[in-house]
Every structure is written in C-alpha cells, then in structure tokens.
Motif scaffolding. Structure first.
Motif, PDB file in Angstrom:
ATOM      1  N   LEU A 424     -20.634 -10.272  35.610  1.00 30.80           N
ATOM      2  CA  LEU A 424     -19.764 -11.256  34.966  1.00 30.80           C
ATOM      3  C   LEU A 424     -18.563 -11.601  35.838  1.00 30.80           C
ATOM      4  O   LEU A 424     -18.063 -12.721  35.802  1.00 30.80           O
ATOM      5  N   LEU A 438     -24.521 -16.399  27.201  1.00 28.86           N
ATOM      6  CA  LEU A 438     -23.214 -15.767  27.063  1.00 28.86           C
ATOM      7  C   LEU A 438     -22.769 -15.722  25.604  1.00 28.86           C
ATOM      8  O   LEU A 438     -22.215 -14.717  25.142  1.00 28.86           O
ATOM      9  N   LEU A 442     -22.098 -12.398  23.422  1.00 32.60           N
ATOM     10  CA  LEU A 442     -20.773 -12.185  22.838  1.00 32.60           C
ATOM     11  C   LEU A 442     -20.873 -11.817  21.365  1.00 32.60           C
ATOM     12  O   LEU A 442     -20.251 -10.845  20.907  1.00 32.60           O
ATOM     13  N   THR A 471     -16.917 -12.022  28.732  1.00 35.64           N
ATOM     14  CA  THR A 471     -17.959 -12.959  28.290  1.00 35.64           C
ATOM     15  C   THR A 471     -17.346 -14.282  27.843  1.00 35.64           C
ATOM     16  O   THR A 471     -17.761 -15.364  28.321  1.00 35.64           O
TER      17      THR A 471
END
Length: 630
Positions: A424, A438, A442, A471
């Motif tokens: 990331l 993503l 999350l 994230t």
C-alpha cells in the motif's frame, strides 16, 4: 520503626500471595488493586537509612540503575526478535504450503489455510485463558494505570510475560486483524519489573544480587524504560519510543529519567539491527524483508503543491471520524463481552476466538477469488511501474492463468500485514489497486478489527490502524492523481498520511506518533504533512470521545488521574469525594490510639480527614508510627 520501614520498603506485585487489607479499590473484573507509593515518605526510618549510605553506595546505586537500563534494552530487544522471527516463520510456512496446494486444488488449500490459522489462534487463546489471563489485550491501559500510581495485581508477573510472548506469536501468526506492537510494550514493562524485583520467586528464578530496588518509585522508573523499549523494538523507532513513554503512558517526568529511557531505546535499536544483520545470511528461515516494521518511502513523492493540502486535510477529517467510530464500537462490543459473553467461562472465550479465526480465514482466502487477475503494469517498459512481486511468490498472488498477472486484492488480504502495508505504501505503483478492491478491503478489515479487538488474545492496534488508514488514504490518492493529472503525485504518499490520520484519530497521539511515522518510513520531507493530518484527526476525534486507551482503561475500571482537574472539583470537599464509597477516614479530632490502630490494620497509608469546613483534603500518613504526626 520496624513497621514503618516494612511499609516503606514493601514491593508490590508479589507472586507469593494475594493482596489483603481494607480500603482497596476493585476493578470491573474483581481483581484487587492498590495505590503505589511514588512519593518519598520523609520519616525517621527513611532518614536513618539515608544517613547510613555513604558516597560509595550512592555511586553504586547510580551504576546499577544504568546497568538495569542496559539489561532491559537487551531483554526487550531479544524478546522482539524472537516474536518477529517466530511470526514470520509461521506465516511463511503457512503461505508457502497454501500456495503450493492451491495450484492443484483450491479446496484443499483453503482447508489447510484455515486449519493452520485455527491451530495458531487456539494455542494463543488457550495460553491466555489457562495460564496468563492478564496477558489478554494490548496491556497498554494497564501499564498506564501502573505508571499513574495504581498497582493491578498480575499485570507484571512472569507468567504474564510468557503468555504475552507466545500468545502474540499465535494470534498474529494466525492472521487475526491485530498486531504485536501493543503487546511488545507490555512485554518490555514485564521484563523491567521482573528485573527490578530480582526475578520471579514463585518459579524460583530470582537472584539476590538483582534485588536492589525496593521502592515503588524506582520500580516505576524501570517500567517506564521497559515501555519505551517495547515501542522502540516494535517499530525500530528509538526516538519514538522515548516520546511514546513521555506522551502516552506517564503522568509525570523527570529529566534524570530521560537519559536512561533514551539509553534503553538505543540499546534496543542496536540489538534489533544486529539480529537483522544476522538473519540476512538466511539463518532465520522465512524471516526476510518483513517482520520489523520499516517501510522505506524515501524514493516516493519528493514535493507537494498547495492544491494537495485540501485532500490531505480531508484525509485528516476521515481519520478522526473513523478513529472515533472505531473507539466507540470497540467500547460497546468489549463492554458486551465482559458483561455477558465472557462471564460464561474460558470455554466460551476459546470458542469465540476460534470462530473469529475461521471467519477471518474465510474472508481473507475467499474474497480475492472474486477478483480477476490483472496484467502486471511492467508489461509497458516506459511506465516505470513495477509489478508487486514476481509470479510464484506466496502472499501476493493466487494462481493466475498467465505469467505477468497478479491479484490486487490478494496483495493486501492474502498476505502478512507487514507485506500488505509495504504494497500500500509502495511508490511508482499507480493503478496497481482498483478502487473496488480497496473499498472492499477497507470495509471488511475495519469490521474484522472491531470484532477481533477484545478477544482473549494479546492484541495490538497499531498495525491494523495503519492498514485501515493506508487503505482509505490510497483511495484519496487515486482521486487526486486522476483529478490533478500530475505525474509527481504518489498514491503511496497518501496511504502513509491516511495511516497517520487513523492512528491519530483513534489513539490521539501527536508528537510520538509523528516521530514514529517518520522513523518507520525514512522520509523526513513528509513531516509537515504528517503533522497536519495528525492535528486535524486528533481535533476531530476529540470532539466525539476520548482516545482508545483511555476508553479501555475506564471500561476495565482503571482510574487514571487526569492532567488537570475538572471544574467541579475545584470546590469539592473530601467528604463529597468520599461520600459514596467505603473509605476509611478520620474525623478532625481523633485519639492517637485510634490513629495507630487504623494505620496498623490497613496496608495503605493515606486517609482523608472529614468533618466541618476543612480546607483542601488533608491526609494522614504512617509517619505517626515513628512518633511524629503528619
């Protein structure tokens, strides 16, 4: 005189028996706690003992303090090395075996993956529930209470240290949504406390020549060094460890202690670097680039423009909101666990942890299967963008049909947390992750982190917080790249700012967190941006609730003395403060015989004086046993 000397030199946290006496507080789990004597009691026995000490003994006393700081640094560094090598090897064997099996059968690989995680988590929760109950959780709220003057029985024992070390290996290696950084702080504090009392008498591991420090004040200094050493070992951030001890866990500070804490953190850094250099030769198994947290982003974005300050401020607001929500949700769920679920015994705690392990394994293995493999961006030689890892490496890939392909959701879900954060934070990886992947990660990981926190395993929240923040930070970075169309904007930079913002919004640390973030990323140019998002996220989070550790301490019944009193307390009398509690108190006029009797029948030595118009609370101390009255 002998009674006064005995009370003055009493060592708390003894493993030989339970606490007895009247006037003890009680935490929500029923364990008795007592206040520590951090202030020096200037009675006759103390003055007589000080007069017998010559200059040679004073010099010896100072040398021993520095020697203990050295031992704490070495011990905490070795414990961190052992935990990290064990976690990396367990994770490495797990992913290597699973990856080799799923190329033949996804179902068989899934079963093996779930079973390995289940065995590791079961070992962790079994150790905690049957051997060291005080090793559950991060341990930071309990250590804050101890350094605030509260002696909670069991938090610094030898079995707690063992349970913390091996429990962290099982819970983190088992893939749960938690980290080992908080438990490392507790581990350092346990090592410092055991050294201060000469070892463990219950397990016959005590050494007489180490039993030098007998006062609570000296033990407090050692535990502070242990806390700083734990942070320094967890993040390879010695300066951040010193600032963490100063900002987060202590309610007092002395300039003399600063040097010893700094020295301890420096020793930890040397031990960790030496161990990593030894592991580079391949003697540590699967321990490679992972393990000790350091994500080098020095080759990323070098400059930023004024237009980027607005989306960076938005990251700070998001971090404050999500951090405050995380604190509130964990508070509700942990309270429900303590009041209803965990009252049913250890079997329920074990079943709960194993069930969460199975759910986490199913999600981390199953969700990447729903994503299609993407071609590696390195197929375009002019892009300057690299693929996450070559095909065939475990952790970042599922079995893709072609060679130059990868699964973006697997790079962060089917992976160790350290390697996922590296992906990331990585630079020159524009469009490596899709917004859908993503966002999916999350939502799912945030939910798993909330549910997992509070189970009967050693659990830290630093690394899960970094993963959550990075994230949504990367999501904002993707929007900025598409909106401004600038080539010098890196999504990894926004992921770093998102990580800092979530930690600031949840834990409400500023200075220490800022320094830790700079140390683990090796990028000093981002310091102003990190300061900006930390200030914003902390301000937003403070508008809703307190920090994570303060909320958990209140839930556990650990009274923390705030830095400044409430406005209502300025006109409060001792009678109003003690009216609703069973407190042993004195009237304004009392016989000396009654005072002596009460002092001898209670283990503590501070009692409020009630009655009439009393100025600010007056306290009776045990110096009356020496013939003087205070």
């Amino acid at each position: 005189m002998e009674t006064a000397k005995l009370l003055w030199s009493r060592i708390p946290n003894s493993e030989d028996g339970e606490l007895e006496g009247v006037g003890l507080l009680s935490t929500s789990n029923g364990n008795a706690v007592e206040s520590l004597d951090y202030e020096v009691i200037e009675n006759h026995a103390y003055r007589e003992e000080q007069a017998q000490r010559g200059k040679l003994y004073v010099g010896y006393y100072v040398v021993v303090k520095w020697f203990f700081a050295l031992l704490i640094g070495i011990g905490t560094g070795l414990a961190a090395v052992f935990i990290n090598i064990s976690v990396e090897n367990f994770a490495g064997w797990k992913f290597a075996l699973t990856f080799s099996i799923i190329q033949k059968s996804y179902l068989a690989g899934f079963v093996v993956y779930v079973l390995i995680n289940l065995v590791l988590v079961f070992s962790s929760v079994y150790i905690v529930t049957h051997f060291a109950p005080a090793a559950a959780g991060s341990g930071i709220p309990e250590i804050k209470g101890y350094l605030n003057g509260l002696d909670i029985h069991g938090i610094l024992l030898f079995r707690t240290l063992i349970g913390k070390i091996f429990g962290s290996i099982g819970s983190v290696g088992g893939g749960l949504a938690l980290g080992k950084e908080g438990p490392l702080v507790h581990t350092g504090a346990c090592i410092a406390s055991l050294l201060g009392q000469g070892g463990s008498t219950k397990y016959h591991l005590s050494l007489r020549w180490l039993q030098v420090f007998k006062s609570d004040r000296d033990r407090r200094d050692l535990v502070t060094c242990g806390c700083a050493a734990g942070v320094a070992a967890a993040f390879r951030a010695p300066v951040g460890g010193v600032l963490f001890a100063l900002e987060e866990v202590t309610s007092w500070w002395r300039s003399q202690l600063m040097w010893r804490v700094f020295f301890t953190s420096a020793i930890v850094a040397v031990v960790v670097r030496t161990a990593m250099g030894w592991c580079k030769s391949g003697k540590c198994g699967h321990f490679g680039s992972g393990g000790f947290i350091i994500w080098d982003t020095s080759d990323g974005q070098e400059d930023y423009s004024f237009e980027e300050l607005l989306p960076m401020a938005v990251i700070g607001v998001i971090g404050g909101l999500l951090g405050a929500l995380f604190n509130q949700l964990t508070l509700y769920i942990t309270s429900w666990r303590r009041n209803y679920l965990h009252k049913n015994g250890n079997r329920v705690k074990i079943i709960e942890a194993c069930l969460i392990s199975v759910i986490t394994s199913v999600i981390s293995f199953g969700l990447p299967l729903l994503r299609k493999c993407s071609p590696c961006p390195e197929s375009d030689p002019d892009s300057g963008i690299e693929c996450p890892r070559p095909p065939g490496m475990y952790g970042n890939y599922f079995y893709c049909g072609k060679d130059k392909e990868y699964n973006d959701l697997a790079t962060i879900f089917f992976n160790t947390q350290d390697d996922a954060i590296r992906n990331l934070f990585s630079a020159n990886t524009i469009h490596e992750f899709s917004a859908q992947s993503l966002l999916t990660f999350l939502v799912m990981f945030y939910t798993l982190a909330v549910v997992t926190f509070g189970t009967a395993v050693p659990a830290g929240q630093f690394v899960p917080g970094i993963m959550i923040g990075s994230t949504y930070g990367r999501l904002v970075g993707m929007f900025v790249v598409n909106f401004y169309k600038k080539l010098n904007i890196e999504e990894g930079t926004y992921a770093l700012l998102g990580a800092a913002s979530f930690l600031g919004g949840s834990m409400r640390m500023t200075v220490s967190l800022c320094v830790i973030t700079v140390e683990i990323t090796n990028n000093l140019q981002l310091l102003p941006l990190i300061m900006l998002v930390l200030l914003i996220s902390k301000a937003v989070g403070d508008a809703f609730n307190e920090g994570l550790y303060e909320e958990q301490a209140r839930l556990r019944g650990i009274p923390l003395l705030e830095s400044r009193p409430k406005y209502q307390m300025r006109k409060m009398t001792a009678k109003e403060a003690c009216g609703n509690q069973k407190v042993v108190s004195f009237p304004r006029v009392v016989k000396v015989a009654d005072v002596v009797s009460i002092l001898r029948s209670n283990m503590h030595n501070g009692f409020p004086v009630l009655g009439g118009l009393v100025p600010p609370p007056i306290f009776v101390t045990d110096t009356i046993l020496n013939g003087s009255f205070a």
